[in-house]
Motif scaffolding. Sequence first.
Motif, PDB file in Angstrom:
ATOM      1  N   GLY A 178       0.494  -1.093  -0.031  1.00 55.97           N
ATOM      2  CA  GLY A 178       0.051  -0.208   0.482  1.00 55.97           C
ATOM      3  C   GLY A 178       0.798   1.344  -0.361  1.00 55.97           C
ATOM      4  N   TYR A 179       2.380   1.443   1.027  1.00 55.98           N
ATOM      5  CA  TYR A 179       2.908   2.004   0.850  1.00 55.98           C
ATOM      6  C   TYR A 179       3.080   2.492  -0.504  1.00 55.98           C
ATOM      7  N   SER A 180       3.933   1.912  -1.006  1.00 60.82           N
ATOM      8  CA  SER A 180       4.903   1.639  -2.149  1.00 60.82           C
ATOM      9  C   SER A 180       4.029   2.348  -3.504  1.00 60.82           C
ATOM     10  N   ALA A 181       2.785   1.954  -3.422  1.00 59.48           N
ATOM     11  CA  ALA A 181       2.000   2.594  -4.974  1.00 59.48           C
ATOM     12  C   ALA A 181       1.001   3.766  -4.198  1.00 59.48           C
ATOM     13  N   ALA A 182       1.107   4.508  -3.303  1.00 61.32           N
ATOM     14  CA  ALA A 182       1.089   5.855  -2.802  1.00 61.32           C
ATOM     15  C   ALA A 182       1.975   6.690  -3.190  1.00 61.32           C
ATOM     16  N   ILE A 183       3.724   5.369  -2.817  1.00 58.97           N
ATOM     17  CA  ILE A 183       4.330   6.180  -3.186  1.00 58.97           C
ATOM     18  C   ILE A 183       4.862   6.544  -5.063  1.00 58.97           C
ATOM     19  N   LEU A 184       4.089   5.692  -5.821  1.00 56.40           N
ATOM     20  CA  LEU A 184       4.261   5.428  -6.961  1.00 56.40           C
ATOM     21  C   LEU A 184       2.932   6.558  -7.252  1.00 56.40           C
ATOM     22  N   ARG A 185       2.458   6.684  -6.994  1.00 52.93           N
ATOM     23  CA  ARG A 185       0.869   7.214  -7.016  1.00 52.93           C
ATOM     24  C   ARG A 185       1.939   9.530  -6.843  1.00 52.93           C
ATOM     25  N   SER A 186       2.427   9.269  -5.974  1.00 50.71           N
ATOM     26  CA  SER A 186       2.800  10.957  -5.487  1.00 50.71           C
ATOM     27  C   SER A 186       3.385  11.558  -6.142  1.00 50.71           C
ATOM     28  N   TYR A 187       4.716  10.271  -7.309  1.00 57.67           N
ATOM     29  CA  TYR A 187       5.492  10.359  -8.522  1.00 57.67           C
ATOM     30  C   TYR A 187       4.983  10.728  -9.560  1.00 57.67           C
ATOM     31  N   HIS A 188       4.072   9.951  -9.744  1.00 56.61           N
ATOM     32  CA  HIS A 188       2.629  10.397 -10.547  1.00 56.61           C
ATOM     33  C   HIS A 188       2.008  11.781 -11.050  1.00 56.61           C
ATOM     34  N   GLY A 189       1.489  12.316 -10.368  1.00 58.76           N
ATOM     35  CA  GLY A 189       1.380  13.639 -10.266  1.00 58.76           C
ATOM     36  C   GLY A 189       2.438  14.744  -9.916  1.00 58.76           C
ATOM     37  N   GLN A 190       3.737  13.668  -9.465  1.00 61.12           N
ATOM     38  CA  GLN A 190       4.753  14.989  -9.826  1.00 61.12           C
ATOM     39  C   GLN A 190       5.067  15.033 -11.071  1.00 61.12           C
ATOM     40  N   SER A 191       4.915  14.117 -12.278  1.00 58.57           N
ATOM     41  CA  SER A 191       6.104  13.983 -13.093  1.00 58.57           C
ATOM     42  C   SER A 191       5.180  14.371 -14.688  1.00 58.57           C
ATOM     43  N   LYS A 192       5.274  15.953 -14.580  1.00 62.94           N
ATOM     44  CA  LYS A 192       4.454  16.385 -15.960  1.00 62.94           C
ATOM     45  C   LYS A 192       5.510  15.916 -17.122  1.00 62.94           C
ATOM     46  N   GLY A 193       4.803  15.236 -17.726  1.00 63.21           N
ATOM     47  CA  GLY A 193       5.530  14.967 -19.692  1.00 63.21           C
ATOM     48  C   GLY A 193       6.260  14.174 -19.184  1.00 63.21           C
ATOM     49  N   ASP A 194       5.992  12.749 -18.359  1.00 62.04           N
ATOM     50  CA  ASP A 194       6.401  11.852 -18.513  1.00 62.04           C
ATOM     51  C   ASP A 194       5.118  10.481 -18.462  1.00 62.04           C
ATOM     52  N   PRO A 195       5.023  10.532 -20.421  1.00 59.22           N
ATOM     53  CA  PRO A 195       3.890   9.477 -20.844  1.00 59.22           C
ATOM     54  C   PRO A 195       4.355   7.958 -20.129  1.00 59.22           C
ATOM     55  N   TRP A 196       5.429   7.590 -19.651  1.00 61.70           N
ATOM     56  CA  TRP A 196       5.625   6.411 -18.818  1.00 61.70           C
ATOM     57  C   TRP A 196       4.887   5.402 -17.842  1.00 61.70           C
ATOM     58  N   TYR A 197       4.028   6.392 -16.809  1.00 58.43           N
ATOM     59  CA  TYR A 197       3.738   6.307 -15.719  1.00 58.43           C
ATOM     60  C   TYR A 197       1.925   5.478 -16.414  1.00 58.43           C
ATOM     61  N   GLU A 198       1.672   6.975 -16.801  1.00 62.98           N
ATOM     62  CA  GLU A 198      -0.177   5.846 -17.790  1.00 62.98           C
ATOM     63  C   GLU A 198       0.591   4.021 -18.028  1.00 62.98           C
ATOM     64  N   THR A 199       1.745   3.965 -19.101  1.00 68.18           N
ATOM     65  CA  THR A 199       1.621   2.725 -19.661  1.00 68.18           C
ATOM     66  C   THR A 199       2.645   1.214 -18.810  1.00 68.18           C
ATOM     67  N   PHE A 200       2.473   2.399 -17.742  1.00 69.15           N
ATOM     68  CA  PHE A 200       3.306   0.694 -16.053  1.00 69.15           C
ATOM     69  C   PHE A 200       2.050   0.651 -15.682  1.00 69.15           C
ATOM     70  N   VAL A 201       1.251   1.812 -15.363  1.00 67.89           N
ATOM     71  CA  VAL A 201       0.462   1.327 -14.525  1.00 67.89           C
ATOM     72  C   VAL A 201       0.008   0.496 -15.275  1.00 67.89           C
ATOM     73  N   GLN A 202      -1.353   0.801 -16.381  1.00 68.36           N
ATOM     74  CA  GLN A 202      -2.548   0.022 -17.163  1.00 68.36           C
ATOM     75  C   GLN A 202      -1.390  -1.399 -17.132  1.00 68.36           C
ATOM     76  N   ARG A 203      -0.351  -1.572 -17.264  1.00 65.26           N
ATOM     77  CA  ARG A 203       0.205  -3.054 -17.712  1.00 65.26           C
ATOM     78  C   ARG A 203       0.418  -3.654 -16.587  1.00 65.26           C
ATOM     79  N   LEU A 204       0.791  -3.283 -15.186  1.00 63.81           N
ATOM     80  CA  LEU A 204       0.501  -3.660 -14.266  1.00 63.81           C
ATOM     81  C   LEU A 204      -0.864  -3.815 -13.555  1.00 63.81           C
ATOM     82  N   SER A 205      -2.331  -2.943 -14.190  1.00 64.56           N
ATOM     83  CA  SER A 205      -3.214  -2.776 -13.155  1.00 64.56           C
ATOM     84  C   SER A 205      -3.380  -4.343 -13.678  1.00 64.56           C
ATOM     85  N   LYS A 206      -3.200  -4.533 -15.220  1.00 64.19           N
ATOM     86  CA  LYS A 206      -3.829  -5.603 -15.793  1.00 64.19           C
ATOM     87  C   LYS A 206      -2.987  -7.145 -15.477  1.00 64.19           C
ATOM     88  N   GLU A 207      -2.135  -6.928 -15.115  1.00 62.77           N
ATOM     89  CA  GLU A 207      -1.288  -8.067 -15.113  1.00 62.77           C
ATOM     90  C   GLU A 207      -1.501  -8.855 -12.985  1.00 62.77           C
TER      91      GLU A 207
END
Length: 282
Positions: A178-207
């Motif tokens: 839970g802590y790790s997912a919350a950290i990643l979401r915080s990074y996501h919100g801070q990372s303007k202009g990086d499409p990597w997050y959407e791709t990574f989250v979609q892939r891991l959510s599917k898996e």
Amino acid sequence: MTQTRSLLGEFLKSRRERLQPADVGITGGYGRRRTPGLRREEVAEMANVSTTWYTWLEQGRDVAASREVMESIARALLLSHDERLHVMRLSGFGDLPDWSEQQLASPIEPGLQKIIDQLPYPSIIVNRRTEIIAWNRQAPRFLYDFLEDPVMGRNMVWSLFMNPYLRNRVLNWEDFAGYSAAILRSYHGQSKGDPWYETFVQRLSKESAEFAARWDRHNVKEKQTQPFLLNHPDFGELSFEINTFGHINGNEDLHCCVYSPIAGTGTEEKLVKGQATLTVEQ
């Protein structure tokens, strides 16, 4: 609708829906509710803004808001310190670095590698994508062998949810996940202009349904001291406290994680024993 505004709207909606009327002092007269949590008009009233304007904010529209208004909304939603920081960044009142692939690909300076090599405890340097980009010998020996998979194995969040070794041997897996997912979401919100997050989250959510469930909670966290408890196949139970040092040599993207033994758990002694094994194997 910009991605940042969309993220802000989704987050505010998630925080509103988790609150019950009694949480904010509404004790009666609010009738039957068809949706979870507070109504938009209730949040708007507490924050002293119009319902239409607040609705637009949740919808991700590009509406103007002062720092004072966003602070008022944060108070109305009973946001924690970390959640408030998240909202203020997404609202444009905090730093949102425009990261580049070149910055992420920058090699680790030899001096940094030398420093973590001299640390007696498992230590890694990680970027904002939670990718391990430098480590000392103790890290793969006492944590998990991320060198087996040179691509996804070095992403800490991916490994936590997809590596059976970690899933079965991290004793505080639920809290740490839970802590790790919350950290990643915080990074996501801070990372303007990086499409990597959407791709990574979609892939891991599917898996991983377990990751998807935690991601959908919209929880955010800032880095803090965190326990990491592991049932190691060679050394038994190891109890670490992860201490994080960020903004390395002016690079906001990098931080160093040191897995320090928790006193009184016998972990220090097991590390000494393991160190001797590593020395013999050299």
